[in-house]
Design a protein around this motif. Structure first.
Motif, PDB file in Angstrom:
ATOM      1  N   ASN A 298      -9.203   0.593  -5.838  1.00 57.91           N
ATOM      2  CA  ASN A 298      -7.783   0.612  -5.480  1.00 57.91           C
ATOM      3  C   ASN A 298      -7.385   1.746  -4.547  1.00 57.91           C
ATOM      4  OD1 ASN A 298      -6.817  -1.620  -6.954  1.00 57.91           O
ATOM      5  ND2 ASN A 298      -7.019  -0.426  -8.844  1.00 57.91           N
ATOM      6  N   THR A 299      -8.259   2.743  -4.425  1.00 62.96           N
ATOM      7  CA  THR A 299      -7.826   3.970  -3.776  1.00 62.96           C
ATOM      8  C   THR A 299      -8.858   4.465  -2.783  1.00 62.96           C
ATOM      9  OG1 THR A 299      -6.805   4.543  -5.891  1.00 62.96           O
ATOM     10  CG2 THR A 299      -6.953   6.305  -4.269  1.00 62.96           C
ATOM     11  N   VAL A 300      -8.394   4.866  -1.607  1.00 61.34           N
ATOM     12  CA  VAL A 300      -9.276   5.584  -0.692  1.00 61.34           C
ATOM     13  C   VAL A 300      -8.663   6.950  -0.431  1.00 61.34           C
ATOM     14  CG1 VAL A 300      -8.230   4.591   1.410  1.00 61.34           C
ATOM     15  CG2 VAL A 300     -10.531   5.544   1.509  1.00 61.34           C
ATOM     16  N   ARG A 301      -9.529   7.968  -0.371  1.00 62.23           N
ATOM     17  CA  ARG A 301      -9.058   9.316  -0.113  1.00 62.23           C
ATOM     18  C   ARG A 301      -9.875   9.898   1.021  1.00 62.23           C
ATOM     19  NH1 ARG A 301      -8.275  12.950  -4.970  1.00 62.23           N
ATOM     20  NH2 ARG A 301      -6.298  13.302  -3.908  1.00 62.23           N
ATOM     21  N   MET A 302      -9.201  10.484   1.971  1.00 60.28           N
ATOM     22  CA  MET A 302      -9.898  11.021   3.130  1.00 60.28           C
ATOM     23  C   MET A 302      -9.411  12.416   3.461  1.00 60.28           C
ATOM     24  SD  MET A 302      -9.839   7.531   5.362  1.00 60.28           S
ATOM     25  CE  MET A 302      -8.136   7.293   4.938  1.00 60.28           C
ATOM     26  N   VAL A 303     -10.369  13.302   3.709  1.00 58.70           N
ATOM     27  CA  VAL A 303     -10.041  14.633   4.179  1.00 58.70           C
ATOM     28  C   VAL A 303     -10.297  14.627   5.678  1.00 58.70           C
ATOM     29  CG1 VAL A 303     -10.559  17.095   3.967  1.00 58.70           C
ATOM     30  CG2 VAL A 303     -10.791  15.582   1.975  1.00 58.70           C
ATOM     31  N   MET A 304      -9.262  14.996   6.436  1.00 59.21           N
ATOM     32  CA  MET A 304      -9.368  14.834   7.889  1.00 59.21           C
ATOM     33  C   MET A 304      -8.945  16.089   8.630  1.00 59.21           C
ATOM     34  SD  MET A 304      -7.604  11.082   8.167  1.00 59.21           S
ATOM     35  CE  MET A 304      -5.945  11.712   8.098  1.00 59.21           C
TER      36      MET A 304
ATOM     37  N   ILE B 174      -6.216   2.018   6.725  1.00 59.09           N
ATOM     38  CA  ILE B 174      -7.118   3.148   6.986  1.00 59.09           C
ATOM     39  C   ILE B 174      -7.087   3.499   8.470  1.00 59.09           C
ATOM     40  CG2 ILE B 174      -9.540   3.897   7.013  1.00 59.09           C
ATOM     41  CD1 ILE B 174      -9.971   2.317   4.468  1.00 59.09           C
ATOM     42  N   ASP B 175      -7.179   2.468   9.312  1.00 59.59           N
ATOM     43  CA  ASP B 175      -7.154   2.715  10.758  1.00 59.59           C
ATOM     44  C   ASP B 175      -5.860   3.415  11.164  1.00 59.59           C
ATOM     45  OD1 ASP B 175      -9.573   1.482  10.882  1.00 59.59           O
ATOM     46  OD2 ASP B 175      -8.803  -0.440  11.630  1.00 59.59           O
ATOM     47  N   ARG B 176      -4.801   2.997  10.556  1.00 62.37           N
ATOM     48  CA  ARG B 176      -3.504   3.577  10.924  1.00 62.37           C
ATOM     49  C   ARG B 176      -3.476   5.089  10.698  1.00 62.37           C
ATOM     50  NH1 ARG B 176       2.604   2.093   8.728  1.00 62.37           N
ATOM     51  NH2 ARG B 176       3.567   3.841   9.808  1.00 62.37           N
ATOM     52  N   VAL B 177      -3.983   5.549   9.555  1.00 61.06           N
ATOM     53  CA  VAL B 177      -3.861   6.990   9.277  1.00 61.06           C
ATOM     54  C   VAL B 177      -4.987   7.815   9.887  1.00 61.06           C
ATOM     55  CG1 VAL B 177      -2.529   6.692   7.155  1.00 61.06           C
ATOM     56  CG2 VAL B 177      -4.994   6.934   7.010  1.00 61.06           C
ATOM     57  N   THR B 178      -6.110   7.170  10.240  1.00 57.28           N
ATOM     58  CA  THR B 178      -7.236   7.977  10.739  1.00 57.28           C
ATOM     59  C   THR B 178      -7.298   8.029  12.261  1.00 57.28           C
ATOM     60  OG1 THR B 178      -8.706   6.064  10.602  1.00 57.28           O
ATOM     61  CG2 THR B 178      -8.680   7.558   8.704  1.00 57.28           C
ATOM     62  N   ALA B 179      -6.370   7.338  12.923  1.00 55.05           N
ATOM     63  CA  ALA B 179      -6.387   7.328  14.387  1.00 55.05           C
ATOM     64  C   ALA B 179      -6.402   8.754  14.925  1.00 55.05           C
ATOM     65  CB  ALA B 179      -5.161   6.577  14.907  1.00 55.05           C
ATOM     66  N   ASN B 180      -7.294   9.045  15.838  1.00 51.41           N
ATOM     67  CA  ASN B 180      -7.439  10.369  16.477  1.00 51.41           C
ATOM     68  C   ASN B 180      -7.774  11.509  15.519  1.00 51.41           C
ATOM     69  OD1 ASN B 180      -6.616   9.121  18.898  1.00 51.41           O
ATOM     70  ND2 ASN B 180      -4.463   9.406  18.284  1.00 51.41           N
TER      71      ASN B 180
ATOM     72  N   PRO C 207       0.840  -1.210   0.000  1.00 47.58           N
ATOM     73  CA  PRO C 207       0.000   0.000   0.000  1.00 47.58           C
ATOM     74  C   PRO C 207       0.875   1.261   0.000  1.00 47.58           C
ATOM     75  CG  PRO C 207      -0.059  -1.084   2.153  1.00 47.58           C
ATOM     76  CD  PRO C 207       0.742  -1.970   1.244  1.00 47.58           C
ATOM     77  N   SER C 208       0.440   2.305  -0.703  1.00 49.42           N
ATOM     78  CA  SER C 208       1.165   3.577  -0.702  1.00 49.42           C
ATOM     79  C   SER C 208       0.306   4.657  -0.055  1.00 49.42           C
ATOM     80  CB  SER C 208       1.497   4.015  -2.128  1.00 49.42           C
ATOM     81  OG  SER C 208       2.454   3.172  -2.685  1.00 49.42           O
ATOM     82  N   PHE C 209       0.987   5.562   0.630  1.00 51.40           N
ATOM     83  CA  PHE C 209       0.291   6.617   1.373  1.00 51.40           C
ATOM     84  C   PHE C 209       0.757   7.977   0.866  1.00 51.40           C
ATOM     85  CE2 PHE C 209       0.777   2.887   3.934  1.00 51.40           C
ATOM     86  CZ  PHE C 209      -0.389   2.765   4.676  1.00 51.40           C
ATOM     87  N   ILE C 210      -0.194   8.832   0.542  1.00 46.94           N
ATOM     88  CA  ILE C 210       0.185  10.177   0.107  1.00 46.94           C
ATOM     89  C   ILE C 210      -0.535  11.199   0.980  1.00 46.94           C
ATOM     90  CG2 ILE C 210       0.200  11.796  -1.817  1.00 46.94           C
ATOM     91  CD1 ILE C 210      -0.217   8.764  -3.290  1.00 46.94           C
TER      92      ILE C 210
ATOM     93  N   LEU D 167      -5.269  15.898   3.591  1.00 46.13           N
ATOM     94  CA  LEU D 167      -5.847  14.969   2.614  1.00 46.13           C
ATOM     95  C   LEU D 167      -4.918  13.762   2.511  1.00 46.13           C
ATOM     96  CD1 LEU D 167      -7.653  14.104   0.182  1.00 46.13           C
ATOM     97  CD2 LEU D 167      -6.302  15.649  -1.242  1.00 46.13           C
ATOM     98  N   VAL D 168      -5.460  12.600   2.793  1.00 45.68           N
ATOM     99  CA  VAL D 168      -4.649  11.380   2.710  1.00 45.68           C
ATOM    100  C   VAL D 168      -5.209  10.481   1.627  1.00 45.68           C
ATOM    101  CG1 VAL D 168      -3.783   9.360   3.930  1.00 45.68           C
ATOM    102  CG2 VAL D 168      -4.228  11.451   5.170  1.00 45.68           C
ATOM    103  N   THR D 169      -4.320   9.997   0.785  1.00 43.95           N
ATOM    104  CA  THR D 169      -4.725   9.029  -0.231  1.00 43.95           C
ATOM    105  C   THR D 169      -3.990   7.730   0.070  1.00 43.95           C
ATOM    106  OG1 THR D 169      -4.898  10.821  -1.840  1.00 43.95           O
ATOM    107  CG2 THR D 169      -4.777   8.564  -2.723  1.00 43.95           C
ATOM    108  N   ILE D 170      -4.710   6.631   0.057  1.00 47.27           N
ATOM    109  CA  ILE D 170      -4.032   5.319   0.183  1.00 47.27           C
ATOM    110  C   ILE D 170      -4.342   4.507  -1.064  1.00 47.27           C
ATOM    111  CG2 ILE D 170      -3.592   3.305   1.634  1.00 47.27           C
ATOM    112  CD1 ILE D 170      -5.091   4.671   3.900  1.00 47.27           C
ATOM    113  N   ARG D 171      -3.287   4.110  -1.760  1.00 45.34           N
ATOM    114  CA  ARG D 171      -3.440   3.182  -2.887  1.00 45.34           C
ATOM    115  C   ARG D 171      -3.315   1.769  -2.342  1.00 45.34           C
ATOM    116  NH1 ARG D 171      -4.964   3.643  -7.908  1.00 45.34           N
ATOM    117  NH2 ARG D 171      -3.236   2.478  -8.816  1.00 45.34           N
ATOM    118  N   HIS D 172      -4.129   0.866  -2.847  1.00 51.71           N
ATOM    119  CA  HIS D 172      -4.092  -0.534  -2.420  1.00 51.71           C
ATOM    120  C   HIS D 172      -4.293  -0.637  -0.911  1.00 51.71           C
ATOM    121  CE1 HIS D 172      -2.693  -0.816  -6.453  1.00 51.71           C
ATOM    122  NE2 HIS D 172      -1.591  -0.176  -6.184  1.00 51.71           N
TER     123      HIS D 172
END
Ligand code: ASP
Ligand code: MG
Length: 423
Positions: free
Chosen positions: A415-421, A398-404, A305-308, A387-392
């Protein structure tokens, strides 16, 4: 065959780094076209000179002098012979900028920017080329403005591919027409308009320059030398335990660049893909290590997985003043305003009565854009977002980047999830 090497600012940020470039080049007994960026943070420094000059705040000569001292310090370390002609050459190059900023500006910001900021690459390539020659690595210094031909969209110039191909082959092919190894040194980032003014290709554009030259010269490969071991699955600035993507496809690289991965400039891939030229991303610290390969092979794309991450985002929600639906004619007007203010849309989403856009919160552009939107629409905005994008992706990533964090917008595709947090 010819290989293209690209060295970015970090790889020529001081005298030791320049010495290391010589070492890397010596490892290869190939015909090389070496594309080099401005030294260290020179582009930022010259941007400050331009801003100060345009504002006429009286500081531009002082700022320019700091950059001059920075370059002279590096030269003092590299050249023991203080009569070496590089000192005069670099001095004269600075004098040209001094002439440029002596009188009050008569042209617009973008034009002035390109004439001044482009000098960073001229300085670095002159110094590196002279140093290599002094180490008996014989190079040909070529002015990229004789190769890369563009329109006159200053700061974001578009390539005239036909002219560039003509100029490049005419100028460079004769230099490689012999039995011995040839090394050409040229600048990234800069080109020339048909009126012979200097243009630039946009920040971080040196990768693109390397790809353009590779395309025109039908190069065997492009290698981007970096201070990281290759393409990583996240920017180490925002993420621990990054993993290297040893082999990804052109398609995957374009996707990552589109979402904001900063390892390679987004425009770099297309010319390479068109001619099926592989792109290597390698460490200039460990040049014999494998690095990453970007080519047509899609086999390994989904394995890691890639994280942007994009920080300092603004979410702008636009609705009709009378609560009517946002329709196609509104949308085309709204897009027109984004284009006019040169605001790049990172993500968009619509609902019945509003249309939302996420963009970099650039304080030069966003306030004036919002001002103009407000004369036709109801506008709400929310700042300090990420703004976080995760490929694959999977749930664990998802849990890792959205914690808190509070998720404000979420978009998922296969293939891709994008979240504005928000924190
Ligand atoms: N020197 C330019 C910049 O810093 C171009 C590049 O490094 O690619 O943006
Ligand atoms: Mg760079």
């Amino acid at each position: 065959m010819i290989k293209i090497f690209k060295f970015g600012g970090a790889s020529v940020k001081n005298a030791d780094a320049v010495r290391n470039v010589a070492k890397v080049i010596q490892l290869f007994n190939d015909n090389l076209i070496v594309v080099i960026s401005a030294m260290g943070k020179t582009t930022n420094a010259l941007e400050k000179v331009v801003e100060s000059y345009m504002a006429q705040d009286g500081k531009c000569f002082e700022l320019l002098n700091e950059s001059k001292e920075f370059h002279f310090e590096i030269m003092n370390e590299l050249f023991t012979d203080k009569n070496h002609k590089i000192f005069e050459d670099i001095h004269n190059t600075f004098v040209e900028i001094e002439w440029e900023i002596e009188d009050a500006p008569t042209r617009d910001f973008n034009y002035v920017y390109d004439q001044i900021v482009s000098v960073g690459e001229l300085l670095s390539t002159k110094i590196v080329s002279a140093y290599l020659n002094s180490e008996n690595i014989i190079t040909n210094w070529i002015d990229a403005r004789d190769l890369i031909q563009t329109d006159n969209t200053y700061r974001d110039a578009r390539i005239d591919w036909e002219l560039t191909e003509n100029c490049t082959t005419k100028k460079l092919i004769p230099l490689f027409d012999n039995e011995k190894q040839s090394i050409v040194i040229t600048q990234g980032f800069i080109g020339s308009s048909s009126e012979l003014f200097t243009t630039t290709l946009g920040r971080e554009g040196s990768d693109f320059s390397a790809a353009i030259l590779a395309y025109c010269m039908n190069a065997e490969s492009v290698t981007i030398w970096k201070d990281v071991p290759g393409m990583l699955n996240a920017d180490p600035k925002w993420f621990d335990n990054t993993q290297k993507l040893s082999n990804i496809s052109y398609h995957e690289a374009v996707e990552l660049a589109y979402y904001g991965a900063t390892v390679i400039h987004p425009k770099t891939i297309k010319p390479l893909q068109n001619k099926n030229i592989p792109l290597y991303v390698k460490s200039f610290v460990n040049p014999t290590e494998e690095g990453s390969i970007i080519d047509q092979n899609t086999a390994k794309d989904a394995q890691i997985p890639s994280f942007i991450f994009k920080m300092n985002q603004v979410l702008i929600s636009i609705g009709a003043k009378d609560y009517s639906f946002i329709m196609e004619d509104h949308l085309s007007h709204i897009f027109g305003l984004f284009a006019k203010h040169n605001v790049k849309i990172n993500l968009m989403q619509n609902s019945a009565i509003s249309f939302s856009i996420v963009a970099d919160n650039d304080n030069m552009k966003i306030p004036t854009l919002i001002e103009e939107l407000k004369s036709n629409y109801k506008v709400l905005f929310n700042e300090n977002l990420e703004l976080v994008t995760i490929r694959h992706y999977d749930q664990k990533t998802i849990d890792r980047v959205t914690a808190n964090k509070t998720i404000i917008v979420e978009q998922k595709s296969r293939n891709t999830v994008r979240m504005v947090m928000k924190d």
